[in-house]
Design a protein around this motif. Structure first.
Motif, PDB file in Angstrom:
ATOM      1  N   LEU A 146       2.359   1.725  -3.498  1.00 43.91           N
ATOM      2  CA  LEU A 146       1.376   2.156  -4.486  1.00 43.91           C
ATOM      3  C   LEU A 146       1.003   3.625  -4.282  1.00 43.91           C
ATOM      4  O   LEU A 146       0.903   4.398  -5.249  1.00 43.91           O
ATOM      5  CB  LEU A 146       0.132   1.275  -4.403  1.00 43.91           C
ATOM      6  N   ARG A 147       0.810   4.027  -3.036  1.00 42.10           N
ATOM      7  CA  ARG A 147       0.480   5.438  -2.764  1.00 42.10           C
ATOM      8  C   ARG A 147       1.607   6.360  -3.215  1.00 42.10           C
ATOM      9  O   ARG A 147       1.376   7.407  -3.839  1.00 42.10           O
ATOM     10  CB  ARG A 147       0.217   5.627  -1.274  1.00 42.10           C
ATOM     11  N   VAL A 180       1.861   6.478  -7.167  1.00 41.99           N
ATOM     12  CA  VAL A 180       0.852   7.349  -7.776  1.00 41.99           C
ATOM     13  C   VAL A 180       1.240   8.822  -7.615  1.00 41.99           C
ATOM     14  O   VAL A 180       0.962   9.650  -8.488  1.00 41.99           O
ATOM     15  CB  VAL A 180      -0.530   7.060  -7.154  1.00 41.99           C
ATOM     16  N   THR A 199      -7.227   3.880  -6.943  1.00 42.88           N
ATOM     17  CA  THR A 199      -6.546   4.414  -5.764  1.00 42.88           C
ATOM     18  C   THR A 199      -7.101   5.785  -5.384  1.00 42.88           C
ATOM     19  O   THR A 199      -7.272   6.097  -4.193  1.00 42.88           O
ATOM     20  CB  THR A 199      -5.029   4.524  -6.028  1.00 42.88           C
ATOM     21  N   VAL A 229      -6.811  -2.268  -3.691  1.00 40.30           N
ATOM     22  CA  VAL A 229      -6.216  -3.360  -4.479  1.00 40.30           C
ATOM     23  C   VAL A 229      -6.210  -4.670  -3.713  1.00 40.30           C
ATOM     24  O   VAL A 229      -6.720  -5.684  -4.198  1.00 40.30           O
ATOM     25  CB  VAL A 229      -4.795  -2.968  -4.952  1.00 40.30           C
ATOM     26  N   ASP A 248       0.827  -1.209   0.000  1.00 37.01           N
ATOM     27  CA  ASP A 248       0.000   0.000   0.000  1.00 37.01           C
ATOM     28  C   ASP A 248       0.862   1.260   0.000  1.00 37.01           C
ATOM     29  O   ASP A 248       0.562   2.242  -0.697  1.00 37.01           O
ATOM     30  CB  ASP A 248      -0.925  -0.004   1.221  1.00 37.01           C
ATOM     31  N   SER A 292     -10.723   4.992  -3.789  1.00 38.93           N
ATOM     32  CA  SER A 292     -10.865   4.200  -2.553  1.00 38.93           C
ATOM     33  C   SER A 292      -9.580   4.032  -1.774  1.00 38.93           C
ATOM     34  O   SER A 292      -9.573   3.319  -0.760  1.00 38.93           O
ATOM     35  CB  SER A 292     -11.431   2.820  -2.902  1.00 38.93           C
ATOM     36  N   GLY A 293      -8.492   4.591  -2.241  1.00 37.63           N
ATOM     37  CA  GLY A 293      -7.232   4.443  -1.539  1.00 37.63           C
ATOM     38  C   GLY A 293      -6.479   3.214  -2.024  1.00 37.63           C
ATOM     39  O   GLY A 293      -7.043   2.326  -2.686  1.00 37.63           O
ATOM     40  N   PRO A 294      -5.192   3.107  -1.697  1.00 29.86           N
ATOM     41  CA  PRO A 294      -4.395   1.980  -2.177  1.00 29.86           C
ATOM     42  C   PRO A 294      -4.830   0.633  -1.607  1.00 29.86           C
ATOM     43  O   PRO A 294      -4.554  -0.417  -2.191  1.00 29.86           O
ATOM     44  CB  PRO A 294      -2.972   2.333  -1.725  1.00 29.86           C
ATOM     45  N   SER A 295      -5.509   0.635  -0.479  1.00 33.58           N
ATOM     46  CA  SER A 295      -5.960  -0.634   0.110  1.00 33.58           C
ATOM     47  C   SER A 295      -7.051  -1.303  -0.714  1.00 33.58           C
ATOM     48  O   SER A 295      -7.382  -2.474  -0.478  1.00 33.58           O
ATOM     49  CB  SER A 295      -6.465  -0.404   1.540  1.00 33.58           C
ATOM     50  N   VAL A 309      -5.566   1.575 -12.222  1.00 34.72           N
ATOM     51  CA  VAL A 309      -5.106   1.510 -10.834  1.00 34.72           C
ATOM     52  C   VAL A 309      -5.112   2.896 -10.205  1.00 34.72           C
ATOM     53  O   VAL A 309      -5.488   3.061  -9.032  1.00 34.72           O
ATOM     54  CB  VAL A 309      -3.699   0.878 -10.768  1.00 34.72           C
ATOM     55  N   GLU A 310      -4.701   3.908 -10.945  1.00 35.56           N
ATOM     56  CA  GLU A 310      -4.696   5.276 -10.410  1.00 35.56           C
ATOM     57  C   GLU A 310      -6.110   5.734 -10.091  1.00 35.56           C
ATOM     58  O   GLU A 310      -6.345   6.390  -9.065  1.00 35.56           O
ATOM     59  CB  GLU A 310      -4.030   6.215 -11.400  1.00 35.56           C
TER      60      GLU A 310
END
Length: 378
Positions: free
Chosen positions: A178-179, A182, A337, A345, A175, A340-343, A333-334
Motif C-alpha cells: 500500500l505504501r 500510493v 494513508t 487500514v 502495508d 495515519s500511515g498504511p497500518s 485510502v490515499e
C-alpha cells in the motif's frame, strides 16, 4: 429443538409426572451426561429456560437437571472407577502436550527468520519455503489439541482457514504494498527484504506465531473458569452475568500477552515497539477461534471474510485510481494513508471485526449450552 408447546402439555396440571415426559424426550442427553451441569446446558440448547422449568415444578433449569440426572440409572459407574487411574495418566500426558505444543510454531518461525537472515539467493528461497511449510505444520499440530482445537463435528463447517491465511499474508505484505502503491509503485515483486521496493514486515508473523502459546493457555483458563461459574450458578441469567467478565478478562489477558510478545520481537526485526495492527489482528483471530471451537462458526467466517476483502480492496482501489477517470476511487485510502500511515487500514478493519465478534461472543458464550461438547449438544 424441542417443541415447547408439547412440553407445556406434558407439564400441564393433571399430568401425573411431568418430569418423566421430559426425561423420555431427552433420555440420550441424560444418559451421556457426566454431571447435572451438562444436562442443564443441554436443556438450554433445546430452548428450555428457567420459566419453562417452573412448569415442571422446579425453580430453575439447574434444579430440573439435577432431578433428571438422579433419575437415570448408571450401571457403568463401577467399570468407570476401575479405569479412572489409566484415564488420569492419559490426561496428564495430554496436558503436557497442550502446554508445550503451542510453543512450537513460534520457535520454528524464529528459526526460519534466522535462516533467512543468514542465506542469500536461491538458498534463501529454499529456506523461506521450508520455513513456511514447517510453521504451517506446527500450527496445524498446535491447533488440533487443547482448548483451541476444533471438534471433528465442526471442522468441516468452520472454513475460516483460507481467510485467516489472507489476513496473515496482508500482515506481511499489505502495508508495504500500500505504501509503495500510493508512491506510484511497485516496480517489481518483493525481494524478501524490509528495504526493497516492496518491503516485507516479518515482525507480525513472528509475533502472531509466538502468541499461539498465550492464546491456547488463555483459552484454557477461560474454559476452566466458565465451567466453575456454571457449577456455582443457580440460573441461566446468573451464569450469563458471571461469565461475561471472565470472557472480557480472557481477551484482555491475551491482548496484554500479545503486546508483550510484540515488544519483545521489535528490537530483533527493526520494528516499532507497539503495533496496533498486529494487536487488532491477534484479538480478531483469538475471538474468532473461541467462537468457532464453541460451535458458533457462522459469525467468525463472515467477519474474517469481510475483513480480508476490505484489506484487499484498499490497495486495489489505489491501483484502480490510475485508470482514466477513476482518480476518485483511491482518494479515501490515499487520504487515510497520508494521515495515519498504511497500518491504519488493518487497524480499522481488524479492530472493527474484533469488536463485532467480541460483542457477539459476550452474548453467545454467556449461554450454558455454549460450554457443552458438540456430541453432548445433540
Amino acid at each position: 429443538m424441542t417443541d415447547l408447546s408439547e412440553l407445556d402439555r406434558g407439564a400441564a396440571p393433571g399430568a401425573a409426572d411431568p418430569v418423566k415426559v421430559l426425561l423420555h424426550r431427552h433420555r440420550e442427553l441424560c444418559e451421556r451426561a457426566v454431571d447435572p451441569l451438562e444436562i442443564a446446558a443441554g436443556l438450554e440448547a433445546h430452548g428450555i429456560t428457567d420459566r419453562t422449568a417452573a412448569r415442571f415444578r422446579h425453580r430453575d433449569v439447574f434444579s430440573l437437571a439435577e432431578e433428571l440426572y438422579a433419575r437415570v440409572p448408571r450401571d457403568a459407574d463401577t467399570a468407570a472407577d476401575a479405569s479412572a487411574a489409566p484415564a488420569r495418566e492419559g490426561d496428564r500426558r495430554r496436558s503436557v502436550a497442550v502446554l508445550l505444543l503451542p510453543l512450537l510454531p513460534g520457535t520454528l518461525c524464529a528459526a526460519a527468520l534466522i535462516a533467512l537472515a543468514r542465506t542469500h539467493g536461491q538458498t534463501r528461497l529454499y529456506a523461506a519455503a521450508a520455513g513456511v511449510v514447517a510453521v504451517a505444520l506446527a500450527l496445524r499440530a498446535a491447533l488440533r489439541r487443547g482448548p483451541l482445537a476444533l471438534p471433528v463435528a465442526l471442522a468441516s463447517r468452520s472454513a475460516t482457514g483460507s481467510w485467516t491465511c489472507w489476513l496473515l499474508v496482508y500482515a506481511v505484505l499489505g502495508d508495504g504494498l500500500l505504501r509503495t502503491a500510493v508512491a506510484g509503485g511497485p516496480d517489481g515483486l518483493p525481494d524478501g527484504t524490509a528495504g526493497g521496493d516492496w518491503p516485507l514486515a516479518l515482525a507480525p508473523l513472528l509475533a502472531l506465531t509466538l502468541a499461539v502459546a498465550p492464546a491456547t493457555w488463555t483459552a484454557g483458563l477461560f474454559l476452566t473458569h466458565a465451567r466453575r461459574k456454571l457449577a456455582a450458578s443457580r440460573g441461566l441469567e446468573d451464569f450469563a452475568a458471571s461469565v461475561r467478565p471472565v470472557l472480557l478478562g480472557a481477551v484482555a489477558l491475551f491482548l496484554g500477552a500479545l503486546a508483550a510478545v510484540v515488544a519483545l520481537c521489535a528490537p530483533f526485526l527493526d520494528a516499532g515497539p507497539v503495533s496496533p495492527a498486529v494487536l487488532a489482528l491477534g484479538v480478531l483471530l483469538f475471538v474468532a477461534r473461541l467462537l468457532t471451537v464453541h460451535g458458533f462458526t457462522h459469525a467468525p467466517r463472515v467477519i474474517l471474510m469481510l475483513t480480508a476483502v476490505a484489506q484487499v480492496l484498499a490497495p486495489a482501489t489505489v491501483f484502480a485510481a490510475r485508470l482514466p477517470g477513476c482518480a476518485a476511487l483511491g482518494a479515501p485510502v490515499e487520504a487515510l494513508t497520508a494521515a495515519s500511515g498504511p497500518s491504519a487500514v488493518p487497524v480499522l478493519t481488524c479492530g472493527a471485526g474484533a469488536l463485532t465478534l467480541l460483542v457477539h461472543a459476550s452474548r453467545t458464550l454467556a449461554r450454558a449450552s455454549a460450554h457443552l461438547r458438540p456430541e453432548q449438544a445433540r
